[in-house]
Motif scaffolding. Sequence first.
Motif, PDB file in Angstrom:
ATOM      1  N   ASP A  10       0.630  -1.313  -0.156  1.00 22.51           N
ATOM      2  CA  ASP A  10       0.072  -0.032   0.070  1.00 22.51           C
ATOM      3  C   ASP A  10       0.853   1.104   0.085  1.00 22.51           C
ATOM      4  O   ASP A  10       1.599   1.523   0.853  1.00 22.51           O
ATOM      5  N   ALA A  11       0.657   2.179  -0.844  1.00 20.73           N
ATOM      6  CA  ALA A  11       1.590   3.392  -1.215  1.00 20.73           C
ATOM      7  C   ALA A  11       1.535   4.127   0.404  1.00 20.73           C
ATOM      8  O   ALA A  11       2.604   4.645   0.563  1.00 20.73           O
ATOM      9  N   TRP A  31       7.940  -2.697  -6.039  1.00 24.68           N
ATOM     10  CA  TRP A  31       6.565  -2.536  -6.435  1.00 24.68           C
ATOM     11  C   TRP A  31       6.281  -1.192  -6.546  1.00 24.68           C
ATOM     12  O   TRP A  31       5.292  -0.638  -7.468  1.00 24.68           O
ATOM     13  N   LEU A  32       6.751  -0.384  -5.749  1.00 21.74           N
ATOM     14  CA  LEU A  32       6.329   1.172  -5.803  1.00 21.74           C
ATOM     15  C   LEU A  32       6.448   1.782  -7.131  1.00 21.74           C
ATOM     16  O   LEU A  32       5.834   2.466  -7.929  1.00 21.74           O
ATOM     17  N   GLU A  39       0.730   3.941 -13.214  1.00 17.43           N
ATOM     18  CA  GLU A  39      -0.169   4.757 -12.857  1.00 17.43           C
ATOM     19  C   GLU A  39      -1.224   4.309 -11.705  1.00 17.43           C
ATOM     20  O   GLU A  39      -2.366   5.000 -11.498  1.00 17.43           O
ATOM     21  N   TYR A  40      -1.071   3.313 -11.036  1.00 12.12           N
ATOM     22  CA  TYR A  40      -1.640   2.886 -10.075  1.00 12.12           C
ATOM     23  C   TYR A  40      -1.389   3.757  -8.689  1.00 12.12           C
ATOM     24  O   TYR A  40      -2.228   3.918  -7.894  1.00 12.12           O
ATOM     25  N   VAL A  41      -0.195   4.056  -8.552  1.00 19.31           N
ATOM     26  CA  VAL A  41       0.313   5.105  -7.480  1.00 19.31           C
ATOM     27  C   VAL A  41       0.402   6.301  -8.074  1.00 19.31           C
ATOM     28  O   VAL A  41       0.898   6.617  -9.374  1.00 19.31           O
ATOM     29  N   ALA A  48       4.358  13.020  -2.095  1.00 15.84           N
ATOM     30  CA  ALA A  48       4.740  12.905  -0.671  1.00 15.84           C
ATOM     31  C   ALA A  48       5.693  12.097  -0.458  1.00 15.84           C
ATOM     32  O   ALA A  48       6.593  12.439   0.663  1.00 15.84           O
ATOM     33  N   LEU A  49       6.133  10.908  -1.068  1.00 17.10           N
ATOM     34  CA  LEU A  49       7.161  10.032  -0.800  1.00 17.10           C
ATOM     35  C   LEU A  49       8.501  10.848  -1.264  1.00 17.10           C
ATOM     36  O   LEU A  49       9.643  10.692  -0.422  1.00 17.10           O
TER      37      LEU A  49
END
Length: 433
Positions: A10-11, A31-32, A39-41, A48-49
């Motif tokens: 989960d992001a 994964w990230l 474009e899922y994240v 923010a990351l």
Amino acid sequence: MPEQAIEAFDAVDIIRTKRDKGELSTAQIDWLIDAYTREYVGNEQMAALAMAILLNGMSRREIKDMTLAMIASGERMDFSGLGKRTVDKHSTGGVGDKITLPLMPLVASFGVAVPQLSGRGLGHTGGTLDKLESIPGWRANLTNDEMFAQLRDIGGVICAAGTGLAPADKRLYALRDVTGTVEAIPLIASSIMSKKIAEGTEALVLDVKFGSGAFMTDYAKAEELARTMVELGRDAGVATSALLTDMNVPLGRAIGNANEVQESFDVLAGGGPADIVELTVALAREMLSLVGQPDADVEEALKDGRAMDVWRKTVIAQGGDPDAALPTARESHTVTAEADGVLVRQEALPFGIAAWRLGAGRARATDPVLHASGIELHAKPGDTVAAGQPLFTLSADDDARFDRALDALDGAFEIAPPGTSFERGPLVANRIG
């Protein structure tokens, strides 16, 4: 209705981990970057990351994982079929930095392949492709087949990178630019090195600049970036070294596009400003040393015309006319010395901003570049000047641009009283690798 795939992570959890100064696992980073590429994240989550990374940093292992994940997001090139050793150079950018133009043909003249996949300028730093597009007919976009043929037959190429190399980086690069996270060393290092490793070069020399006109103004930060990138390259099996070079003063005497191409031509003809020749020679020696030619006489190759021959062949191969007149501006404005003395300061950043305001650069990626606009420096720090002597000339097609350019240069240079001693530090401050 098809069942939605269950994501491995989960992001928000990843963002919290880095926000709280934790370390991300290899699996989380893989994964990230994959999820961001598809474009899922979303951009807001990646922003923010990126800010959390800017504030809290990443470990050596995390940066390596980030780089490898960005490489895996796209294609990898393979030059092994060329029958030549391959070496590339990357500069972190600066004011008047046209070194790629004379460097590529100089190194290629020694029988190695030099695939210079270059970019465009944004803000005060000029883009290599923008400069070369001053040459009538020259084109930046080549197919992979065209690029390979040019490397095989001529030895060097300067062209745009294909869209298939590290696509995750392209999204993240644009995001960093608008979220105040450009300076994050882990993100700079993984951005540059993911593209260079994916490019498939055997060896890489990094020109990491520090000072007023550099991406990293602070020497210690520039050195940290250089060490991080050298380690990333070596981890990936690419012979990598870095030179830390001074960008407090503009490089050479030309700042712009067409005028920088002309200055590069002068260097290839055996002349040109001393600092451009010095850095071109230093980088050429470093590049050739990494591919087994530590004793190459690069100065002789500039003097005897070998490098110029390669330059002309590459320009012609990419549709350009090496003998065509370059664009010249309709209007000019010269600033002269107000008193006798010694020029002791000439800050790179304000001169870069002034050239940008004249039209030599762009504020947005979609803006056009005015190839004839720019600045010619008639004096450099350490030079003795007399009252009324020209210091620099601004050029543009529209004289309405001069006022804002001059505003940028207010306080950017200084003339000390006659007889003032002046000593500038070395152009190449350190080598890492």
